[in-house]
Design an enzyme around this catalytic site. Structure first.
Site, PDB file in Angstrom:
ATOM      1  CG  ASP A   1       4.270   8.537 -11.974  1.00 39.47           C
ATOM      2  OD1 ASP A   1       3.326   7.808 -12.351  1.00 39.47           O
ATOM      3  OD2 ASP A   1       4.936   9.226 -12.770  1.00 39.47           O
TER       4      ASP A   1
ATOM      5  CB  CYS B   1      10.857  -6.117   4.880  1.00 37.71           C
ATOM      6  SG  CYS B   1       9.531  -4.959   4.470  1.00 37.71           S
TER       7      CYS B   1
ATOM      8  CG  ASP C   1      -2.165  12.145 -14.970  1.00 36.33           C
ATOM      9  OD1 ASP C   1      -3.264  12.698 -14.790  1.00 36.33           O
ATOM     10  OD2 ASP C   1      -2.050  10.912 -15.089  1.00 36.33           O
TER      11      ASP C   1
ATOM     12  CB  CYS D   1       6.158  -3.736   5.418  1.00 36.80           C
ATOM     13  SG  CYS D   1       5.922  -5.396   4.724  1.00 36.80           S
TER      14      CYS D   1
ATOM     15  CB  CYS E   1       8.053  -8.473   6.219  1.00 38.83           C
ATOM     16  SG  CYS E   1       8.152  -8.473   4.409  1.00 38.83           S
TER      17      CYS E   1
ATOM     18  CG  HIS F   1       6.494  -6.328   0.860  1.00 40.39           C
ATOM     19  ND1 HIS F   1       7.540  -6.403   1.750  1.00 40.39           N
ATOM     20  CD2 HIS F   1       7.024  -6.590  -0.368  1.00 40.39           C
ATOM     21  CE1 HIS F   1       8.651  -6.722   1.100  1.00 40.39           C
ATOM     22  NE2 HIS F   1       8.361  -6.844  -0.182  1.00 40.39           N
TER      23      HIS F   1
END
Length: 376
Positions: free
Chosen positions: A267, A305, A93, A307, A310, A336
């Site tokens: 974002d 999930c 940015d 990840c 999880c 996660h």
């Protein structure tokens, strides 16, 4: 690999689009969610872990990096990619938003903004030219114009004056950016929630000409209804053959609504910030791991999930390490959340490509409406 920056649209479904942005450092699949690496790190995550969630691009903050460790130091050390061990695209940015929201005493003039650092009070100046130079030193792949983002609500006269100055700064940013093959410069549409100001801003940006176009000045407290009201027309004011980036968004339902309205990139700090404060985002909505209901629960956050949080840990464990203030808590919950956000983006891309976006969105809202699994 390519030696230049390009955007290809692969499919549309209504206003929604899916495609790819090709850069010398890799391809960004759109719609894309960009995790925020404020100070050259996505907090609580290794770069390879961020990549494993499905992220194609990260965002870095010019304001924070110019103050610490300094753009010149990063340049001496080989640029931001090498410095933070991320070899894929980075968007930076311009620093304008952080100056407005974080800096101490500041003075805004046509030239730019003089401000006091929030870290040590030291005095600095940011202008379109210095912002372009700092982002050049960082070596980012996508550079943002320097603009002013007035806090909403503000009267129309204030918003109009701010937008027109941002458009003058956009021309100066374009001039200072120069010719940098393989690197892209994005203009930023401003204008608050007033349609004619947004349209005026879009016309000014198109006259200058950019590699991509951002919709700025939203997600700053105006509420989802007002934001969607602007997004109902704003993306259509921008060139269809260039990426459209909605800055600072957002929650999963904000993302889905923005994609439905033609946005390609977003974002937000939300997945990582939420992870550090015990908030988990799942397909069933948001849950707070510090709540006592999770203390004896052997089930994962989300049984569907994949990840690490999880597949390897229970709600009871995640509750415990958050309560004990163990670092692994923020690490697992952030992983996660980023995984969930990227899974959402992959689902949106696939649904648009298949012409099934309406069904995907209906299912998304229906699952969230059901709420979290019942307590044991």
């Amino acid at each position: 690999m390519t030696d230049r920056f390009s955007f290809t649209l692969d499919a549309t479904d209504g206003k929604a689009r899916t495609g790819r942005i090709d850069t010398p450092r890799g391809t960004i699949r759109t719609p894309a969610f960009m995790p925020v690496g404020t100070a050259a790190t996505v907090k609580a995550m290794l770069p390879e872990s961020v990549r494993a969630t499905g992220a194609d691009i990260l965002l870095g903050n010019t304001y924070h990096l110019m103050l610490r460790p300094g753009a010149e130091r990063i340049a001496r050390l080989g640029g931001l990619h090498r410095f933070m061990n991320w070899d894929r695209p980075i968007l930076t940015d311009s620093g304008g938003f952080q100056v407005m929201s974080l800096a101490g005493l500041r003075k805004l003039t046509e030239e730019g903004v003089t401000f006091a650092s929030h870290i040590d009070g030291s005095k600095h100046m940011l202008s379109p030219e210095t912002s372009m130079e700092i982002q050049r030193l960082l070596g980012s792949d996508i550079v943002m114009c320097f603009d002013e983002c007035p806090a909403l609500p503000a009267d129309k006269q204030t918003v109009a004056a701010s937008m027109r100055m941002s458009m003058r700064w956009a021309q100066r940013s374009r001039d200072a950016f120069g010719d940098r093959p393989g690197h892209a410069l994005f203009g930023i549409m401003q204008g608050g929630v007033t349609r004619e100001l947004r349209e005026e801003s879009a016309e000014a940006l198109k006259a200058i000409g950019f590699d991509g176009y951002a919709i700025g000045g939203l997600a700053v407290g105006e509420g989802q209804e007002a934001m969607f009201g602007v997004l109902d027309y704003a993306p259509g004011c921008l060139p269809a053959d260039k990426p459209r980036y909605l800055m600072g968004v957002g929650k999963p339902d904000d993302i889905v609504g923005a994609v439905q309205r033609g946005v390609d990139m977003m974002d937000c700090v939300l997945p990582s910030r939420s992870g550090r404060t015990g908030q988990a985002w799942t397909r069933r909505g948001q849950l707070n791991i510090k709540n006592a209901r999770h203390a004896d629960d052997p089930r994962p956050l989300d049984a569907d999930c994949s990840c690490p949080a999880c597949t390897g840990y229970s709600r009871a464990y995640l509750h415990h390490v958050f309560r004990a203030q163990e670092m692994i808590s923020g690490m697992l919950l952030t992983w996660h959340n980023l995984h969930y956000f990227q899974e959402l983006m992959a689902g949106l891309r696939a649904a648009i490509a298949a012409g099934m976006l309406d069904d995907f969105v209906a299912d998304f809202h229906a699952q969230r409406a059901g709420g979290d699994i019942p307590p044991l």
